[in-house]
Write an enzyme that holds these catalytic residues in place. Sequence first.
Site, PDB file in Angstrom:
ATOM      1  CE  LYS A 123      -4.309  -1.756   1.375  1.00  0.00           C
ATOM      2  NZ  LYS A 123      -5.566  -1.900   2.299  1.00  0.00           N
ATOM      3  NE  ARG A 149      -7.730  -8.437   0.255  1.00  0.00           N
ATOM      4  CZ  ARG A 149      -7.630  -7.636  -0.655  1.00  0.00           C
ATOM      5  NH1 ARG A 149      -6.408  -6.607  -0.542  1.00  0.00           N
ATOM      6  NH2 ARG A 149      -7.789  -7.690  -1.979  1.00  0.00           N
TER       7      ARG A 149
END
Length: 274
Positions: free
Chosen positions: A222, A256
């Site tokens: 991210k 995840r």
Amino acid sequence: MQFHCGRFRLDLDTPKVMGIINVTPDSFSDGGQFNQIDFAVAHALDLIEQGAAVLDIGGESTRPNATPVPLAEELQRVIPVIEALVARDIPVPISIDTYKPEVMRAAIAAGASIVNDIRGLQEKGALEAVANSHAGVCIMHMQGMPQTMQLEPHYDDVVAEVKQFLREQRDACLTAGIAQDRIMLDPGFGFGKTRAHNIALAKALPQLLDLHCPLLVGLSRKSVLGQMTGNDVDARLHASVAAAVISAMQGAHLLRVHDVKATVEALKVVAALQ
């Protein structure tokens, strides 16, 4: 800690890994790479071989500024992949990454065991779609929507507000008849949060354990990791593994990730040394 989802029971006493399969042409990280059924299935089988305990299949990118996908197109992307994997009798649960109740129902009917909802079951009919099944659910916090969430995120107290949202949605699930051992919570890193918000939430993961549900953390590749390291999205492996390890040490139960093998091996070291 046990997480019940369909016919599966996940033992989360040690952290596990959820492998990401984006069946989209525009995902922020691996867009277009796995948007053919055969390639997506092959990638899924490879992730299982690498140690993924869950496969998370998504047909709509939720990156910042992403364009919404029509319902029919999202169904066309994800349902054939789920059906193909179920036909192979894979040994891990399939998660459907969607906020649309219609996709939830179709995916569950096709064999998905978990609904992973960035909207936290707020869409009309979403709560009922899960309650009328045996699927597990992951409730995520997001401020705003993908098209606008990163414009000017603001909180008076990000940890308190995220925790309150997760508590309220957990309670709504319980009221609807979804057992607590079918509920997982995700603070939603990168979804309507600045770098400071993400860091505060990462440090506060132990506080979210007070809600007595497993925690899912998704920090893989991210932008906050890019802000910390200066690396582009395709060069964030080391940062992603570090974030997963720290999250596990802070109490996260399911990570995840895109890079399954590296994360699984890192978590084995964490488990051995803790």
